[in-house]
Scaffold this motif. Structure first.
Motif, PDB file in Angstrom:
ATOM      1  N   ASP A  13       0.846  -1.199   0.000  1.00 58.95           N
ATOM      2  CA  ASP A  13       0.000   0.000   0.000  1.00 58.95           C
ATOM      3  C   ASP A  13       0.878   1.245   0.000  1.00 58.95           C
ATOM      4  OD1 ASP A  13      -1.731   2.077   0.459  1.00 58.95           O
ATOM      5  OD2 ASP A  13      -2.786   1.138   2.138  1.00 58.95           O
ATOM      6  N   PRO A  14       0.835   2.064  -1.073  1.00 58.49           N
ATOM      7  CA  PRO A  14       1.685   3.265  -1.146  1.00 58.49           C
ATOM      8  C   PRO A  14       1.432   4.241   0.000  1.00 58.49           C
ATOM      9  CG  PRO A  14       0.726   2.768  -3.290  1.00 58.49           C
ATOM     10  CD  PRO A  14       0.036   1.886  -2.298  1.00 58.49           C
ATOM     11  N   ALA A  55      16.679  -6.662  14.376  1.00 58.57           N
ATOM     12  CA  ALA A  55      16.105  -6.625  13.033  1.00 58.57           C
ATOM     13  C   ALA A  55      14.759  -7.338  12.985  1.00 58.57           C
ATOM     14  CB  ALA A  55      17.079  -7.261  12.038  1.00 58.57           C
ATOM     15  N   ALA A  56      14.675  -8.487  13.686  1.00 57.02           N
ATOM     16  CA  ALA A  56      13.418  -9.230  13.717  1.00 57.02           C
ATOM     17  C   ALA A  56      12.327  -8.427  14.413  1.00 57.02           C
ATOM     18  CB  ALA A  56      13.622 -10.572  14.420  1.00 57.02           C
ATOM     19  N   ALA A  57      12.688  -7.744  15.517  1.00 53.84           N
ATOM     20  CA  ALA A  57      11.710  -6.939  16.258  1.00 53.84           C
ATOM     21  C   ALA A  57      11.234  -5.762  15.423  1.00 53.84           C
ATOM     22  CB  ALA A  57      12.330  -6.454  17.566  1.00 53.84           C
ATOM     23  N   ALA A  58      12.147  -5.127  14.701  1.00 55.46           N
ATOM     24  CA  ALA A  58      11.771  -4.001  13.849  1.00 55.46           C
ATOM     25  C   ALA A  58      10.840  -4.456  12.733  1.00 55.46           C
ATOM     26  CB  ALA A  58      13.017  -3.338  13.268  1.00 55.46           C
ATOM     27  N   LYS A  59      11.104  -5.635  12.186  1.00 51.12           N
ATOM     28  CA  LYS A  59      10.238  -6.171  11.133  1.00 51.12           C
ATOM     29  C   LYS A  59       8.822  -6.406  11.658  1.00 51.12           C
ATOM     30  CE  LYS A  59       9.852  -9.952   7.770  1.00 51.12           C
ATOM     31  NZ  LYS A  59      10.516 -11.164   7.206  1.00 51.12           N
ATOM     32  N   VAL A  60       8.727  -6.994  12.851  1.00 51.07           N
ATOM     33  CA  VAL A  60       7.405  -7.227  13.462  1.00 51.07           C
ATOM     34  C   VAL A  60       6.690  -5.898  13.695  1.00 51.07           C
ATOM     35  CG1 VAL A  60       6.245  -8.023  15.561  1.00 51.07           C
ATOM     36  CG2 VAL A  60       8.032  -9.414  14.536  1.00 51.07           C
ATOM     37  N   ALA A  61       7.435  -4.900  14.163  1.00 47.01           N
ATOM     38  CA  ALA A  61       6.836  -3.593  14.434  1.00 47.01           C
ATOM     39  C   ALA A  61       6.301  -2.955  13.153  1.00 47.01           C
ATOM     40  CB  ALA A  61       7.861  -2.672  15.087  1.00 47.01           C
ATOM     41  N   ILE A  62       7.084  -3.004  12.084  1.00 47.70           N
ATOM     42  CA  ILE A  62       6.650  -2.406  10.820  1.00 47.70           C
ATOM     43  C   ILE A  62       5.447  -3.154  10.267  1.00 47.70           C
ATOM     44  CG2 ILE A  62       7.322  -1.997   8.419  1.00 47.70           C
ATOM     45  CD1 ILE A  62      10.187  -1.489   9.492  1.00 47.70           C
ATOM     46  N   ALA A  63       5.449  -4.477  10.399  1.00 44.77           N
ATOM     47  CA  ALA A  63       4.296  -5.268   9.956  1.00 44.77           C
ATOM     48  C   ALA A  63       3.041  -4.883  10.747  1.00 44.77           C
ATOM     49  CB  ALA A  63       4.585  -6.756  10.110  1.00 44.77           C
ATOM     50  N   SER A  64       3.198  -4.660  12.047  1.00 40.67           N
ATOM     51  CA  SER A  64       2.067  -4.253  12.885  1.00 40.67           C
ATOM     52  C   SER A  64       1.533  -2.896  12.451  1.00 40.67           C
ATOM     53  CB  SER A  64       2.490  -4.198  14.358  1.00 40.67           C
ATOM     54  OG  SER A  64       2.828  -5.480  14.840  1.00 40.67           O
ATOM     55  N   LEU A  65       2.438  -1.972  12.139  1.00 44.60           N
ATOM     56  CA  LEU A  65       2.019  -0.648  11.676  1.00 44.60           C
ATOM     57  C   LEU A  65       1.266  -0.752  10.350  1.00 44.60           C
ATOM     58  CD1 LEU A  65       5.264   1.373  12.499  1.00 44.60           C
ATOM     59  CD2 LEU A  65       3.111   1.422  13.752  1.00 44.60           C
ATOM     60  N   ALA A  66       1.752  -1.614   9.462  1.00 43.40           N
ATOM     61  CA  ALA A  66       1.073  -1.811   8.178  1.00 43.40           C
ATOM     62  C   ALA A  66      -0.327  -2.382   8.391  1.00 43.40           C
ATOM     63  CB  ALA A  66       1.900  -2.739   7.288  1.00 43.40           C
ATOM     64  N   ASN A  67      -0.468  -3.298   9.358  1.00 41.84           N
ATOM     65  CA  ASN A  67      -1.789  -3.847   9.666  1.00 41.84           C
ATOM     66  C   ASN A  67      -2.728  -2.781  10.211  1.00 41.84           C
ATOM     67  OD1 ASN A  67      -1.109  -6.452   8.895  1.00 41.84           O
ATOM     68  ND2 ASN A  67      -0.414  -7.040  10.948  1.00 41.84           N
ATOM     69  N   LEU A  68      -2.203  -1.907  11.086  1.00 37.74           N
ATOM     70  CA  LEU A  68      -3.015  -0.816  11.620  1.00 37.74           C
ATOM     71  C   LEU A  68      -3.454   0.122  10.500  1.00 37.74           C
ATOM     72  CD1 LEU A  68      -1.056   0.098  14.884  1.00 37.74           C
ATOM     73  CD2 LEU A  68      -3.310  -0.965  14.742  1.00 37.74           C
ATOM     74  N   MET A  69      -2.559   0.346   9.555  1.00 36.93           N
ATOM     75  CA  MET A  69      -2.886   1.190   8.406  1.00 36.93           C
ATOM     76  C   MET A  69      -3.979   0.546   7.579  1.00 36.93           C
ATOM     77  SD  MET A  69      -2.047   4.068   7.013  1.00 36.93           S
ATOM     78  CE  MET A  69      -2.484   4.867   5.459  1.00 36.93           C
ATOM     79  N   ASN A  90       5.592  -4.005  23.430  1.00 36.15           N
ATOM     80  CA  ASN A  90       4.675  -5.146  23.565  1.00 36.15           C
ATOM     81  C   ASN A  90       4.748  -6.028  22.314  1.00 36.15           C
ATOM     82  OD1 ASN A  90       2.989  -4.206  26.108  1.00 36.15           O
ATOM     83  ND2 ASN A  90       3.160  -2.439  24.748  1.00 36.15           N
ATOM     84  N   PRO A  91       5.893  -6.649  22.068  1.00 36.60           N
ATOM     85  CA  PRO A  91       6.081  -7.394  20.814  1.00 36.60           C
ATOM     86  C   PRO A  91       5.157  -8.595  20.651  1.00 36.60           C
ATOM     87  CG  PRO A  91       7.871  -7.850  22.354  1.00 36.60           C
ATOM     88  CD  PRO A  91       7.090  -6.716  22.926  1.00 36.60           C
ATOM     89  N   ASP A  92       4.632  -9.114  21.757  1.00 38.69           N
ATOM     90  CA  ASP A  92       3.773 -10.295  21.675  1.00 38.69           C
ATOM     91  C   ASP A  92       2.292  -9.948  21.598  1.00 38.69           C
ATOM     92  OD1 ASP A  92       6.024 -11.954  21.898  1.00 38.69           O
ATOM     93  OD2 ASP A  92       5.973 -11.831  24.087  1.00 38.69           O
ATOM     94  N   VAL A  93       1.982  -8.652  21.527  1.00 39.47           N
ATOM     95  CA  VAL A  93       0.582  -8.214  21.516  1.00 39.47           C
ATOM     96  C   VAL A  93       0.234  -7.658  20.146  1.00 39.47           C
ATOM     97  CG1 VAL A  93      -1.090  -6.619  22.535  1.00 39.47           C
ATOM     98  CG2 VAL A  93       0.654  -7.704  23.978  1.00 39.47           C
ATOM     99  N   ASP A  94      -0.875  -8.121  19.595  1.00 39.16           N
ATOM    100  CA  ASP A  94      -1.371  -7.558  18.340  1.00 39.16           C
ATOM    101  C   ASP A  94      -2.033  -6.223  18.651  1.00 39.16           C
ATOM    102  OD1 ASP A  94      -2.622  -6.853  16.000  1.00 39.16           O
ATOM    103  OD2 ASP A  94      -3.491  -8.826  15.612  1.00 39.16           O
TER     104      ASP A  94
END
Length: 323
Positions: A13-14, A55-69, A90-94
Motif C-alpha cells: 500500500d503506497p 532486526a526481527a523486532a523491527a520487522k514485526v513492528a513495521i508489519a504491525s504498523l502496516a496492519n493498523l494502516m 509489547n512485541p507479543d501483543v497484536d
C-alpha cells in the motif's frame, strides 16, 4: 559481537509506505533509533539491517504498523511514534486487539481509545467491576480514562450523574479564606477534571450539567454522611487521602454505582507522620472480590516523551537514596 543480518518486508500500500516512512523519513529514523537498526527502501520493500533480535523486532513492528494502516486506524490517529513505541514495548501483543471496537469509549465530542496494554486492561476492569483502583505515575491516563468511562456511562443512561472528588489538603485551614462560593473555591483543585470534561463536552454543556447537578465536583470532605446511588464516582489524587478519609469515601458507594479511585503513590503530599489511605487500601482490599487494582508503570506514560524520562530519572534517584 553478534553478527548483523538483514530482514526484508514488503509494504504494497503506497499510503501505508508513505506514512511509515514519514515526512523526510522522520518515522523511519525513529524506528531505526528505537530498534538500533538501519533501514533502506527500494520500491515497495524495506531492508532492515541489525543484530538478529533487533532486526526481527523491527520487522514485526513495521508489519504491525502496516496492519493498523490497513484497518484504517493510522488514518484516524497520526501519532505514529506512539504506535511504534507501543509495538516495541509489547512485541507479543497484536495492537489491533488494543484498538478493537469493544475497547473504545464514546463521548459526545470524540471517541477515545486505549494507548497501551495497561490502559486496555483498565477500561475492561472498569466495565467489569464496581470499584477500581488505578495506581501509577503521572501521565498514564488514569484520570482521563476514568472521566471518559463516566461520561460514556451517563450518555448510555447507565448512571444518572457523575461525581468528581479530590482531597483538598488545605480544606481545614485555607479553603474558607478563598473568595467566592464553594464552586469557585474548589475549582483550582479540580482543574484537571474540568480539562478532561472539556475534552469530551462543550464547555457550555459542562457548565449546564454542573449547574443542574448532573455533574458534581466537590472536595472529599463533602462526601461524609452521603449515600451515592446511580452515580459514577471518581476520587482523584487519592494518594493524599488519610486512612480515615479513604474508608469514609469507599463506604459511600450506593446501589447502581461505580467508583474509580486514582492516585500516584510516589507523589504523596500528606505530612510525614500521616499514612496514605491509598497505600493502605491496596493492602487491605486486594483480595476482595468485586474490587480491582490496576497498576500503571513508567512505560505506560502517554504524555510527552520527556515525561517518561523524567519519571524514570526520579525513580532511579529515589532508589539511590534508599541504598
Amino acid at each position: 559481537m553478534k553478527k548483523s543480518i538483514t530482514e526484508t518486508i514488503q509494504i504494497a500500500d503506497p499510503e501505508a509506505q508513505r506514512l511509515i516512512l514519514g515526512n523526510l523519513d522522520q518515522h523511519l529514523n525513529f524506528i531505526e533509533k528505537s530498534f538500533n537498526v538501519e533501514i533502506t527502501g527500494r520500491g515497495d520493500s524495506l531492508s532492515i539491517t541489525g543484530k538478529e533480535k533487533d532486526a526481527a523486532a523491527a520487522k514485526v513492528a513495521i508489519a504491525s504498523l502496516a496492519n493498523l494502516m490497513a484497518d484504517g486506524f493510522l488514518r484516524r490517529n497520526g501519532d505514529l511514534k506512539s504506535m511504534i513505541t507501543l509495538v516495541k514495548d509489547n512485541p507479543d501483543v497484536d495492537p489491533r486487539e488494543i484498538f478493537a471496537e469493544k475497547h473504545r469509549i464514546q463521548t459526545e465530542k470524540k471517541t477515545i481509545m486505549p494507548k497501551g496494554v495497561t490502559q486496555k486492561e483498565y477500561i475492561l476492569s472498569i466495565k467489569q467491576h464496581d470499584m477500581v483502583f488505578g495506581i501509577g505515575p503521572a501521565g498514564t491516563g488514569k484520570t482521563y480514562l476514568a472521566v471518559a468511562m463516566a461520561v460514556s456511562a451517563m450518555l448510555k443512561n447507565i448512571v444518572k450523574k457523575i461525581i468528581l472528588v479530590r482531597p483538598a489538603l488545605e480544606a481545614g485551614e485555607r479553603l474558607g479564606f478563598l473568595p467566592g462560593d464553594l464552586y469557585e473555591k474548589v475549582t483550582p483543585y479540580m482543574q484537571p477534571l474540568y480539562d478532561a470534561l472539556y475534552d469530551m463536552f462543550d464547555p457550555e454543556k459542562v457548565a449546564k450539567m454542573i449547574a443542574d447537578k448532573t455533574i458534581e465536583i466537590a472536595p472529599l470532605a463533602y462526601m461524609r454522611g452521603r449515600t451515592l446511588n446511580d452515580a459514577f464516582i471518581i476520587l482523584d489524587e487519592a494518594q493524599n487521602c488519610t486512612s480515615e478519609q479513604m474508608k469514609m469515601f469507599l463506604t459511600r458507594l450506593g446501589t447502581n454505582s461505580k467508583a474509580v479511585i486514582t492516585g500516584d503513590i510516589t507523589q504523596i503530599d500528606l505530612p510525614l507522620n500521616v499514612s496514605s489511605g491509598l497505600i493502605e487500601a491496596g493492602n487491605i482490599l486486594k483480595d476482595i472480590e468485586g474490587i480491582s487494582f490496576i497498576y500503571f508503570k513508567e512505560g505506560d506514560v502517554v504524555r510527552h516523551s520527556l515525561v517518561k524520562a523524567i519519571i524514570k530519572a526520579y525513580s532511579l534517584a529515589n532508589q539511590d537514596k534508599r541504598k
